[in-house]
Design a protein around this motif. Structure first.
Motif, PDB file in Angstrom:
ATOM      1  N   LEU A 218       0.772  -1.310  -0.021  1.00 36.82           N
ATOM      2  CA  LEU A 218       0.068  -0.015   0.038  1.00 36.82           C
ATOM      3  C   LEU A 218       0.835   1.391  -0.060  1.00 36.82           C
ATOM      4  CD1 LEU A 218      -3.019  -0.981   2.385  1.00 36.82           C
ATOM      5  CD2 LEU A 218      -2.938  -0.955   0.097  1.00 36.82           C
ATOM      6  N   LEU A 219       2.098   1.087  -0.498  1.00 33.81           N
ATOM      7  CA  LEU A 219       3.096   2.190  -0.666  1.00 33.81           C
ATOM      8  C   LEU A 219       3.016   2.661  -2.084  1.00 33.81           C
ATOM      9  CD1 LEU A 219       5.813   1.798   1.970  1.00 33.81           C
ATOM     10  CD2 LEU A 219       4.230   3.460   2.059  1.00 33.81           C
ATOM     11  N   PRO A 220       3.511   3.830  -2.420  1.00 33.74           N
ATOM     12  CA  PRO A 220       3.496   3.917  -3.842  1.00 33.74           C
ATOM     13  C   PRO A 220       4.968   3.166  -4.398  1.00 33.74           C
ATOM     14  CG  PRO A 220       3.327   6.065  -2.617  1.00 33.74           C
ATOM     15  CD  PRO A 220       3.550   4.891  -1.488  1.00 33.74           C
ATOM     16  N   PRO A 221       4.786   2.936  -5.539  1.00 34.06           N
ATOM     17  CA  PRO A 221       6.050   2.036  -6.279  1.00 34.06           C
ATOM     18  C   PRO A 221       7.325   3.027  -6.040  1.00 34.06           C
ATOM     19  CG  PRO A 221       4.397   2.227  -7.864  1.00 34.06           C
ATOM     20  CD  PRO A 221       3.796   3.012  -6.644  1.00 34.06           C
ATOM     21  N   SER A 222       7.398   4.041  -5.996  1.00 36.05           N
ATOM     22  CA  SER A 222       8.627   4.730  -5.590  1.00 36.05           C
ATOM     23  C   SER A 222       8.464   5.919  -4.644  1.00 36.05           C
ATOM     24  CB  SER A 222       9.224   5.291  -6.883  1.00 36.05           C
ATOM     25  OG  SER A 222      10.151   6.510  -6.562  1.00 36.05           O
ATOM     26  N   LEU A 223       9.119   5.758  -3.667  1.00 41.65           N
ATOM     27  CA  LEU A 223       8.991   7.120  -2.722  1.00 41.65           C
ATOM     28  C   LEU A 223      10.338   7.984  -3.125  1.00 41.65           C
ATOM     29  CD1 LEU A 223       7.810   5.274   0.586  1.00 41.65           C
ATOM     30  CD2 LEU A 223       6.604   7.039  -0.878  1.00 41.65           C
ATOM     31  N   ALA A 224      10.999   7.936  -4.111  1.00 46.68           N
ATOM     32  CA  ALA A 224      12.019   8.802  -4.420  1.00 46.68           C
ATOM     33  C   ALA A 224      12.057  10.566  -4.295  1.00 46.68           C
ATOM     34  CB  ALA A 224      12.777   8.481  -5.885  1.00 46.68           C
ATOM     35  N   GLY A 225      12.409  11.076  -3.590  1.00 48.27           N
ATOM     36  CA  GLY A 225      12.011  12.542  -3.477  1.00 48.27           C
ATOM     37  C   GLY A 225      11.139  12.943  -2.248  1.00 48.27           C
ATOM     38  N   TRP A 226      10.508  11.915  -1.793  1.00 50.28           N
ATOM     39  CA  TRP A 226       9.511  12.138  -0.740  1.00 50.28           C
ATOM     40  C   TRP A 226      10.397  12.547   0.480  1.00 50.28           C
ATOM     41  CZ3 TRP A 226       4.087   9.962  -0.475  1.00 50.28           C
ATOM     42  CH2 TRP A 226       3.178  10.073  -1.688  1.00 50.28           C
ATOM     43  N   PRO A 227       9.917  13.559   1.074  1.00 52.24           N
ATOM     44  CA  PRO A 227      10.940  14.197   2.453  1.00 52.24           C
ATOM     45  C   PRO A 227      10.104  13.345   3.591  1.00 52.24           C
ATOM     46  CG  PRO A 227       9.241  15.688   1.823  1.00 52.24           C
ATOM     47  CD  PRO A 227       8.898  14.697   0.866  1.00 52.24           C
ATOM     48  N   VAL A 228      10.329  12.013   3.390  1.00 53.77           N
ATOM     49  CA  VAL A 228       9.487  11.313   4.596  1.00 53.77           C
ATOM     50  C   VAL A 228      10.409   9.955   5.151  1.00 53.77           C
ATOM     51  CG1 VAL A 228       7.143  11.701   3.995  1.00 53.77           C
ATOM     52  CG2 VAL A 228       8.415   9.820   3.096  1.00 53.77           C
ATOM     53  N   GLU A 229       9.977   9.703   6.314  1.00 51.73           N
ATOM     54  CA  GLU A 229      10.618   8.187   6.728  1.00 51.73           C
ATOM     55  C   GLU A 229       9.693   7.090   6.520  1.00 51.73           C
ATOM     56  OE1 GLU A 229      12.261   7.934  10.600  1.00 51.73           O
ATOM     57  OE2 GLU A 229      13.232   9.633  10.451  1.00 51.73           O
ATOM     58  N   VAL A 230       9.969   5.994   6.371  1.00 57.59           N
ATOM     59  CA  VAL A 230       8.780   4.612   6.071  1.00 57.59           C
ATOM     60  C   VAL A 230       9.322   3.858   7.224  1.00 57.59           C
ATOM     61  CG1 VAL A 230       8.177   2.986   4.421  1.00 57.59           C
ATOM     62  CG2 VAL A 230       8.962   5.150   3.487  1.00 57.59           C
ATOM     63  N   SER A 231       7.857   3.439   7.520  1.00 56.36           N
ATOM     64  CA  SER A 231       8.056   2.310   8.825  1.00 56.36           C
ATOM     65  C   SER A 231       6.933   1.252   8.447  1.00 56.36           C
ATOM     66  CB  SER A 231       7.868   2.931   9.963  1.00 56.36           C
ATOM     67  OG  SER A 231       7.663   1.801  11.000  1.00 56.36           O
ATOM     68  N   HIS A 232       7.086   0.048   8.916  1.00 58.35           N
ATOM     69  CA  HIS A 232       6.154  -0.766   8.727  1.00 58.35           C
ATOM     70  C   HIS A 232       5.630  -1.483  10.082  1.00 58.35           C
ATOM     71  CE1 HIS A 232       7.092  -1.056   4.570  1.00 58.35           C
ATOM     72  NE2 HIS A 232       8.251  -1.374   4.828  1.00 58.35           N
ATOM     73  N   ASP A 233       6.053  -0.653  11.321  1.00 56.35           N
ATOM     74  CA  ASP A 233       5.959  -1.185  12.480  1.00 56.35           C
ATOM     75  C   ASP A 233       5.052  -0.009  13.188  1.00 56.35           C
ATOM     76  OD1 ASP A 233       5.780  -2.022  15.108  1.00 56.35           O
ATOM     77  OD2 ASP A 233       7.959  -2.474  15.274  1.00 56.35           O
TER      78      ASP A 233
END
Lengths: 336, 189
Positions: A218-233
């Motif tokens: 459910l994440l976009p195919p690419s997060l390049a350039g997004w000013p975010v951190e990603v977590s699955h927890d």
């Protein structure tokens, strides 16, 4: 907000400042967002009065052009326009000549020929508001949500809600137009969410620290350039937050099996009562609506005091009054 | 005058260049005292009185009038602020933005409201203020207090309390603050 570069206006639009649009949060920049929030304070005051109406947009006509279902955005825009004394025309695809095969372009040009000043466009296709802005010669276009792409007024009302609810809290280091130091997690169906895209742009422009929490599908195919951190927890992220922002699981846009089951999604990423207790005491719980109770958020969590979901809706009217006033009335250019 | 208001007045982006000091800080102080006494005299006391300062220039004057009335009569008269941006008749003709949300935390119905602004010029701001006030209740009477009446009225509006009558040219600029009243011009940068 972008100035039009087409032919000079004629008729009753002659002599007025170049029209402007609100298509993307990126058009505004931090200063533009801050200005919208500042003007919104005045409209919150108007909304609180016994007679919540001002004559600012008398004689202007606003059309809500909705090709996709909506309750709050449409009612919110129409209420906002009426409280500014503008006239409102309502278009819904289901009961229009679109069913007879009229194209989008013909529909838009027909509506403009009736003499309108602003159009709120919602469409399932990403980019439609940009296309409509190119076809229209005189009316301002406001993006009321396009496909998976953007929903700028939702992001503005979210920024307004967070800055005003956190005012005075220790997490809120900046002024009334800043989210500096505020930690926000956006949880759930990021992939299909125009709200998430606009919110990430707006929150990070105002200096917030944004974490996306979602299953990889459910994440976009690419997060390049997004000013975010990603977590699955989610459990690990919740205790660090000032704001948890839940998204609706958009099953109508899911064309493949992205989730094993709703129950498994809720078990891992839903804000259950048990999980809500992991949040700091003063953290805000937000949701853009419509809420799937029992899926992304438990019913009792949606109704607890730290949930500001109905506050978001109330602020939405004032924010949209500010946007309509700034685009159609003020003559002030907000472009970044 | 607020920086925001200045930035929105033609020539856009100009700067204020002072020419003559018309009132010294002491003169402004004395005018506030006199107007406060006149307000009490005209209304036979402070019963049913309310002060409303117009954003932005009238707000500090309303505050000073309230202090002075309190010193003289011992009564803290209800005092609010009013932003008339959404009631102006020049929306769309020039940039118009609100400065701050209106704050009138009391009912105006049956009150005698003294509207307070720094400069009375065309009278259009006061016209907008009268329309805005009507949305907060039916005042028994509305009176107008200004620090400077500079003439050039475009509407049949007249002040009840005046700090100073100041003949001006239309294109001049009057700057009113606690530091005094200065006549000058807006000059393009």
């Amino acid at each position: 907000m972008k100035a039009a570069t087409d032919l000079p206006p004629v008729g009753r639009h002659a002599g007025q400042p170049a029209r402007r649009h609100l298509l993307s949060v990126a058009d505004l920049g931090a200063d533009g967002i801050e200005e919208v929030l500042r003007v919104t304070d005045s409209f919150v005051e108007v909304s609180g009065r016994a007679i919540p109406k001002v004559p600012a947009l008398r004689g202007k006509t606003v059309v809500s052009l909705f090709f996709e279902d909506s309750t709050r955005t449409r009612l919110s825009f129409e209420t906002a326009a009426r409280r500014l004394s503008a006239d409102v025309m309502t278009f819904s695809a289901a009961s229009s000549s679109v069913n007879k095969g009229e194209s989008l372009r013909d529909t838009v040009e027909t509506i403009e020929a009736m003499g309108i000043d602003g159009v709120v466009v919602r469409h399932a296709g990403s980019g439609v508001p940009w296309q409509v802005a190119r076809w229209l010669r005189q009316a301002a276009v406001i993006n009321g949500g396009d496909g998976w792409h953007e929903h700028p007024t939702q992001a503005l009302l979210d920024c307004y809600t967070i800055t005003r609810m956190l005012a005075g809290a220790p997490a809120h280091e900046g002024g009334p137009g800043s989210l500096a130091g505020v930690r926000i997690a956006i949880v759930g169906d990021i992939r299909h969410s125009r709200v998430a895209r606009s919110d990430v742009l707006a929150f990070s422009a105002l200096g917030a620290h944004v974490t996306l929490v979602a299953p990889p599908t459910l994440l976009p195919p690419s997060l390049a350039g997004w000013p975010v951190e990603v977590s699955h927890d989610l459990d690990a992220v919740l205790p660090t937050l000032d704001v948890v922002y839940l998204l609706r699981l958009q099953q109508e846009r899911m064309r493949e099996a992205l989730l094993p089951s709703l129950r498994e999604y809720t078990a891992t990423y839903g804000l259950t009562s048990t999980r809500a207790r992991l949040l700091p005491d003063d953290a805000l719980i937000m949701h853009p609506g419509p809420v799937n109770r029992g899926v992304e958020i438990a019913a009792e969590v949606a109704d607890q005091p730290s949930s500001v979901i109905t506050r978001q809706v109330a602020n939405g009217v004032a924010v949209r009054m500010a946007v309509l006033y700034l685009l159609l009335g003020s003559g002030v250019d907000l472009a970044a | 005058m607020a920086e925001r208001e200045r930035a929105l007045a033609p020539p856009y982006g100009g700067v204020f260049v002072a020419r003559t000091t018309v009132m010294a800080p002491d003169d402004v102080q004395r005018a506030v005292w006199r107007m406060a006494h006149e307000i009490i005299e005209r209304n036979h006391g402070t019963d049913g009185l309310a002060l409303v300062g117009l954003q932005t220039g009238g707000v500090w004057i309303a505050g000073r009038l309230n202090e002075t009335i309190q010193t003289v009569s011992g009564v803290d008269v209800p005092t609010g602020t009013l932003d008339v941006a959404f009631y102006r008749d020049d929306i769309g003709l020039r940039p118009v933005l609100p400065e701050a949300a209106t704050d009138i935390p009391f009912d105006l119905s049956g009150q005698t409201v003294v509207l307070i602004d720094d400069v009375l010029f065309t009278g259009r701001t006061v016209r907008a203020a009268l329309n805005a006030l009507a949305d907060y209740g039916r005042a028994r009477a509305v009176q107008l207090a200004v620090m400077v009446d500079r003439g050039h009225r475009e509407l049949p509006i007249r002040p009840d309390y005046v700090g100073k009558n100041l003949p001006t040219r239309r294109d001049e600029m009057v700057d009113v603050s606690e530091a005094g009243v200065v006549l000058g011009d807006m000059v393009k940068k």
